[in-house]
Design an enzyme around this catalytic site. Sequence first.
Site, PDB file in Angstrom:
ATOM      1  N   ARG A  72       0.870  -1.387   0.005  1.00  0.00           N
ATOM      2  CA  ARG A  72       0.011   0.100   0.057  1.00  0.00           C
ATOM      3  C   ARG A  72       0.801   1.286   0.041  1.00  0.00           C
ATOM      4  O   ARG A  72       1.779   1.597   0.692  1.00  0.00           O
ATOM      5  CB  ARG A  72      -0.889  -0.178   1.191  1.00  0.00           C
ATOM      6  CG  ARG A  72      -1.897   1.258   1.291  1.00  0.00           C
ATOM      7  CD  ARG A  72      -2.456   1.227   2.661  1.00  0.00           C
ATOM      8  NE  ARG A  72      -3.626   0.157   2.580  1.00  0.00           N
ATOM      9  CZ  ARG A  72      -4.375   0.046   3.622  1.00  0.00           C
ATOM     10  NH1 ARG A  72      -3.999   0.591   4.863  1.00  0.00           N
ATOM     11  NH2 ARG A  72      -5.420  -0.661   3.530  1.00  0.00           N
TER      12      ARG A  72
ATOM     13  N   ARG B  67      -4.599   3.914  17.372  1.00  0.00           N
ATOM     14  CA  ARG B  67      -5.057   3.585  16.399  1.00  0.00           C
ATOM     15  C   ARG B  67      -5.028   3.936  15.066  1.00  0.00           C
ATOM     16  O   ARG B  67      -4.113   4.974  15.128  1.00  0.00           O
ATOM     17  CB  ARG B  67      -6.731   3.560  16.614  1.00  0.00           C
ATOM     18  CG  ARG B  67      -7.694   2.333  16.213  1.00  0.00           C
ATOM     19  CD  ARG B  67      -7.423   1.180  16.525  1.00  0.00           C
ATOM     20  NE  ARG B  67      -8.364   0.032  16.249  1.00  0.00           N
ATOM     21  CZ  ARG B  67      -8.512  -0.747  15.119  1.00  0.00           C
ATOM     22  NH1 ARG B  67      -7.624  -0.672  14.186  1.00  0.00           N
ATOM     23  NH2 ARG B  67      -9.579  -1.611  15.021  1.00  0.00           N
ATOM     24  N   LYS B  68      -5.555   3.421  14.040  1.00  0.00           N
ATOM     25  CA  LYS B  68      -5.319   4.116  12.628  1.00  0.00           C
ATOM     26  C   LYS B  68      -5.913   5.363  12.794  1.00  0.00           C
ATOM     27  O   LYS B  68      -6.717   5.785  13.714  1.00  0.00           O
ATOM     28  CB  LYS B  68      -6.049   3.182  11.425  1.00  0.00           C
ATOM     29  CG  LYS B  68      -7.628   3.229  11.583  1.00  0.00           C
ATOM     30  CD  LYS B  68      -8.279   2.435  10.673  1.00  0.00           C
ATOM     31  CE  LYS B  68      -8.166   2.931   8.998  1.00  0.00           C
ATOM     32  NZ  LYS B  68      -9.095   2.424   8.115  1.00  0.00           N
TER      33      LYS B  68
ATOM     34  N   GLY C 224     -16.817  -5.666   2.080  1.00  0.00           N
ATOM     35  CA  GLY C 224     -16.820  -7.240   2.362  1.00  0.00           C
ATOM     36  C   GLY C 224     -17.214  -7.742   3.748  1.00  0.00           C
ATOM     37  O   GLY C 224     -17.502  -8.792   4.212  1.00  0.00           O
TER      38      GLY C 224
ATOM     39  N   CYS D  36     -14.550  -0.694   4.756  1.00  0.00           N
ATOM     40  CA  CYS D  36     -13.631   0.066   3.738  1.00  0.00           C
ATOM     41  C   CYS D  36     -13.990   0.513   2.617  1.00  0.00           C
ATOM     42  O   CYS D  36     -13.715   1.477   1.895  1.00  0.00           O
ATOM     43  CB  CYS D  36     -12.324  -1.138   3.500  1.00  0.00           C
ATOM     44  SG  CYS D  36     -11.470  -1.788   5.084  1.00  0.00           S
ATOM     45  N   GLY D  37     -15.109   0.106   2.114  1.00  0.00           N
ATOM     46  CA  GLY D  37     -15.942   0.528   0.737  1.00  0.00           C
ATOM     47  C   GLY D  37     -17.041   1.464   1.207  1.00  0.00           C
ATOM     48  O   GLY D  37     -17.579   1.665   0.397  1.00  0.00           O
TER      49      GLY D  37
HETATM   50 FE1  SRM Z   1      -9.752  -0.585   5.536  1.00  0.00          FE
HETATM   51  C1  SRM Z   1      -8.463  -2.895   7.715  1.00  0.00           C
HETATM   52  C2  SRM Z   1      -8.437  -2.317   2.699  1.00  0.00           C
HETATM   53  C3  SRM Z   1     -10.217   2.138   3.453  1.00  0.00           C
HETATM   54  C4  SRM Z   1     -11.893   0.695   7.611  1.00  0.00           C
HETATM   55  N1  SRM Z   1      -8.701  -2.113   5.105  1.00  0.00           N
HETATM   56  C5  SRM Z   1      -8.160  -3.088   6.291  1.00  0.00           C
HETATM   57  C6  SRM Z   1      -7.274  -3.901   5.791  1.00  0.00           C
HETATM   58  C7  SRM Z   1      -5.936  -3.706   6.053  1.00  0.00           C
HETATM   59  C8  SRM Z   1      -7.343  -5.196   6.520  1.00  0.00           C
HETATM   60  C9  SRM Z   1      -6.349  -6.506   6.307  1.00  0.00           C
HETATM   61  O1  SRM Z   1      -5.114  -6.202   6.863  1.00  0.00           O
HETATM   62  O2  SRM Z   1      -6.536  -7.229   5.538  1.00  0.00           O
HETATM   63  C10 SRM Z   1      -7.755  -4.174   4.207  1.00  0.00           C
HETATM   64  C11 SRM Z   1      -6.915  -4.686   3.372  1.00  0.00           C
HETATM   65  C12 SRM Z   1      -7.378  -5.618   2.306  1.00  0.00           C
HETATM   66  C13 SRM Z   1      -6.588  -5.544   1.044  1.00  0.00           C
HETATM   67  O3  SRM Z   1      -5.819  -6.660   0.924  1.00  0.00           O
HETATM   68  O4  SRM Z   1      -6.704  -4.729   0.201  1.00  0.00           O
HETATM   69  C14 SRM Z   1      -8.237  -2.747   3.975  1.00  0.00           C
HETATM   70  N2  SRM Z   1      -9.354  -0.104   3.584  1.00  0.00           N
HETATM   71  C15 SRM Z   1      -8.859  -0.969   2.483  1.00  0.00           C
HETATM   72  C16 SRM Z   1      -9.024  -0.509   1.311  1.00  0.00           C
HETATM   73  C17 SRM Z   1      -7.922  -1.035   0.353  1.00  0.00           C
HETATM   74  C18 SRM Z   1     -10.415  -0.554   0.522  1.00  0.00           C
HETATM   75  C19 SRM Z   1     -10.320  -0.452  -1.020  1.00  0.00           C
HETATM   76  O5  SRM Z   1     -10.382  -1.305  -1.561  1.00  0.00           O
HETATM   77  O6  SRM Z   1     -10.420   0.759  -1.509  1.00  0.00           O
HETATM   78  C20 SRM Z   1      -8.803   1.114   1.565  1.00  0.00           C
HETATM   79  C21 SRM Z   1      -7.377   1.479   1.540  1.00  0.00           C
HETATM   80  C22 SRM Z   1      -7.393   2.826   1.845  1.00  0.00           C
HETATM   81  C23 SRM Z   1      -5.909   3.412   1.797  1.00  0.00           C
HETATM   82  O7  SRM Z   1      -5.341   3.905   0.564  1.00  0.00           O
HETATM   83  O8  SRM Z   1      -5.236   3.749   3.051  1.00  0.00           O
HETATM   84  C24 SRM Z   1      -9.489   0.928   2.902  1.00  0.00           C
HETATM   85  N3  SRM Z   1     -10.768   1.188   5.511  1.00  0.00           N
HETATM   86  C25 SRM Z   1     -10.808   2.157   4.628  1.00  0.00           C
HETATM   87  C26 SRM Z   1     -12.027   3.236   5.020  1.00  0.00           C
HETATM   88  C27 SRM Z   1     -12.473   4.108   4.134  1.00  0.00           C
HETATM   89  C28 SRM Z   1     -11.984   5.644   4.245  1.00  0.00           C
HETATM   90  O9  SRM Z   1     -10.851   5.529   4.952  1.00  0.00           O
HETATM   91  O10 SRM Z   1     -12.306   6.537   3.753  1.00  0.00           O
HETATM   92  C29 SRM Z   1     -12.373   2.583   6.250  1.00  0.00           C
HETATM   93  C30 SRM Z   1     -13.343   3.293   7.218  1.00  0.00           C
HETATM   94  C31 SRM Z   1     -12.913   4.562   7.503  1.00  0.00           C
HETATM   95  C32 SRM Z   1     -12.400   4.880   8.927  1.00  0.00           C
HETATM   96  O11 SRM Z   1     -11.449   3.957   8.893  1.00  0.00           O
HETATM   97  O12 SRM Z   1     -12.547   5.207   9.908  1.00  0.00           O
HETATM   98  C33 SRM Z   1     -11.788   1.464   6.704  1.00  0.00           C
HETATM   99  N4  SRM Z   1      -9.947  -0.860   7.402  1.00  0.00           N
HETATM  100  C34 SRM Z   1     -11.120  -0.314   8.028  1.00  0.00           C
HETATM  101  C35 SRM Z   1     -10.983  -1.091   9.461  1.00  0.00           C
HETATM  102  C36 SRM Z   1     -11.904  -0.536  10.589  1.00  0.00           C
HETATM  103  C37 SRM Z   1     -11.278   0.423  11.515  1.00  0.00           C
HETATM  104  C38 SRM Z   1     -11.605   0.457  12.706  1.00  0.00           C
HETATM  105  O13 SRM Z   1     -11.617   1.639  13.448  1.00  0.00           O
HETATM  106  O14 SRM Z   1     -12.205  -0.238  13.509  1.00  0.00           O
HETATM  107  C39 SRM Z   1     -10.014  -2.063   9.216  1.00  0.00           C
HETATM  108  C40 SRM Z   1      -9.798  -3.068  10.628  1.00  0.00           C
HETATM  109  C41 SRM Z   1      -8.829  -2.533  11.624  1.00  0.00           C
HETATM  110  O15 SRM Z   1      -8.308  -1.453  11.370  1.00  0.00           O
HETATM  111  O16 SRM Z   1      -8.739  -3.212  12.578  1.00  0.00           O
HETATM  112  C42 SRM Z   1      -9.661  -1.990   8.082  1.00  0.00           C
HETATM  113 FE1  SF4 Z   2     -13.601  -6.007   5.339  1.00  0.00          FE
HETATM  114 FE2  SF4 Z   2     -11.765  -3.927   4.557  1.00  0.00          FE
HETATM  115 FE3  SF4 Z   2     -11.313  -6.551   3.786  1.00  0.00          FE
HETATM  116 FE4  SF4 Z   2     -13.632  -5.092   2.930  1.00  0.00          FE
HETATM  117  S1  SF4 Z   2     -11.463  -4.635   2.684  1.00  0.00           S
HETATM  118  S2  SF4 Z   2     -13.347  -7.189   3.451  1.00  0.00           S
HETATM  119  S3  SF4 Z   2     -14.346  -3.862   4.333  1.00  0.00           S
HETATM  120  S4  SF4 Z   2     -11.504  -5.359   5.869  1.00  0.00           S
END
Ligand code: SRM
Ligand code: SF4
Length: 514
Positions: free
Chosen positions: A68, A182-183, A440, A445-446
């Site tokens: 990333r 946290r993030k 998913g 994240c979506g």
């Molecule tokens: Fe996300 C965790 C993908 C935007 C909320 N997110 C993850 C992980 C890293 C989990 C993992 O380790 O597998 C996912 C990686 C999967 C992969 O292989 O791609 C993942 N998040 C994504 C992306 C790629 C979704 C997408 O297809 O676009 C986005 C990457 C953004 C970037 O460039 O950095 C992405 N994630 C978001 C957003 C949207 C936003 O930021 O506008 C959110 C909700 C907003 C927020 O964070 O407040 C989001 N992701 C989460 C969470 C829940 C956070 C929480 O506070 O609980 C997790 C799980 C965690 O952090 O424990 C998570």
């Molecule tokens: Fe869940 Fe984020 Fe993985 Fe999508 S990319 S399946 S919302 S953790």
Amino acid sequence: MTSAAEAKTKLNKFEKIKAAKDGLAVKTEIEEFARIGWEAMDTDDRDHRLKWLGVFFRPVTPGKFMLRLRMPSGVITSEQMRVLAEIVQRYGDDGNADITTRQNLQLRGIRLEDVPDIFNRMQQVGLTSVQSGMDNVRNITGSPVAGLDADELYDTRELVQQVQDMITGNGEGNPEFTNLPRKFNIAIAGCRDNSVHAEINDIAFVPAFKDKTKDETFGFNVLVGGFFSAKRCEAAIPLKAWVKPDQVVSLCRAILEVFRDNGPRANRQKSRLMWLIDEWGIDKFRQEVENQMGETLEAEAEKDEILWDKRDHIGVYTQKQAGFNYVGLNVPIGRLYANDMFELARLAEVYGKGELRLTVEQNLIIPNVSDSRLDAFLTEPLLEKFSINPAPLTRALVSCTGAQFCNFALIETKNRALALVKELEAELTFTKPVRIHWTGCPNSCGQPQVADIGLMGTKARKDGKMVEGVDLYMGGKVGKDAELGTRVQKGIPCEDLKPLLRDLLIDKFDAKAL
Ligand code: SRM
Ligand code: SF4
């Protein structure tokens, strides 16, 4: 110690991992990891700490990592795009890149043994992936047409870059901010249409004038605490503060320091910034931030300048620079392959000025296409794949990674999402795009909560069996008066989704059967 106090101070699993060794420490060990291979690595380093470098172990595809990047404001040069294309190309069918919901790119298929070389090549073209995962500040978003949009109030690109440089030590890694509770998400908008989804960020800067009647001083109202998580989703709330552009970096620094030093760390489900704001109340939070900054913040401006509906930037638009246009291409579900990336880099050079932009809708913009080159550009074959005039559902489709690569996923998302909208488009006509977002799992994240129709993966029951399903979200509003959508129906088996969406589109979104 009472059990309540104990629970508050007890470290969760991730805090213990960070306490044992800072995530950024793996930076100096990457050559060694590449040499010994992923199977031989310490699992905490491999599964968690590597994310501080943007390198994600994928349990779904062991040995094929995700990388990333950081892409401030979603700006990428053709040279950078070409280097990333070369990186994914060497992985054949395993290699691709996804445009993310934070205006960023993630590469797939990465082999650990190649990472030192990949980092070298990225550094040569000014790219970094540092601190892009785990308890770090994620890609900082800004208007994708900053510096191009005739109606923008402020070109935020430089500010976004400065905030990134402060947090990441100019892309080298900055131990001051590698152990947040946290993030953390930051967005800076200088546009009128809230193209960053300000309301879902931990800190958002939205344009607002002070003393409008006198000298129209430009600045930003500040929102804090917006986030989505599996347990709780909240829109950001006003910090009740207004800052000038030159205060943005120091305010971000102060908020991050206050969060780092005081944020809750016991329960990972309750560690985002909003939980600290809840504990203190917004007035105390603001006071602590002011103390940290060593200055008193001005009260917020009466109103902000987010006055427009959100634009999707797809199509051809004239720029503020006379004689030039930016062209927004729809990249279905944000997925790019090496050949697409090479071709995009070429198009940006031949027709533009060697620059591309990414959007939070997982689409792409080529700016600086001159009037005289526009017609030729529009006949390029790649525009058949990445259309400037896509069908109304494809146009506004967003999807997270889902089960193909993400181990949190409860369902497959991207391919299913695309197949379903194609089927619906074949059966219905539309008067306007309908924004459908797939995610998913409940991590969101979506961003299903910002969509007209949000679909969140879950397990559903059908004929006594567990099957892939979705919860349905409705009512998300974006742009001015943004509002989060809420869940209106639970546990719909994916195989029953099409007729349900068809009826919904006809009843609520003016679609007509063909
Ligand atoms: Fe996300 C965790 C993908 C935007 C909320 N997110 C993850 C992980 C890293 C989990 C993992 O380790 O597998 C996912 C990686 C999967 C992969 O292989 O791609 C993942 N998040 C994504 C992306 C790629 C979704 C997408 O297809 O676009 C986005 C990457 C953004 C970037 O460039 O950095 C992405 N994630 C978001 C957003 C949207 C936003 O930021 O506008 C959110 C909700 C907003 C927020 O964070 O407040 C989001 N992701 C989460 C969470 C829940 C956070 C929480 O506070 O609980 C997790 C799980 C965690 O952090 O424990 C998570
Ligand atoms: Fe869940 Fe984020 Fe993985 Fe999508 S990319 S399946 S919302 S953790």
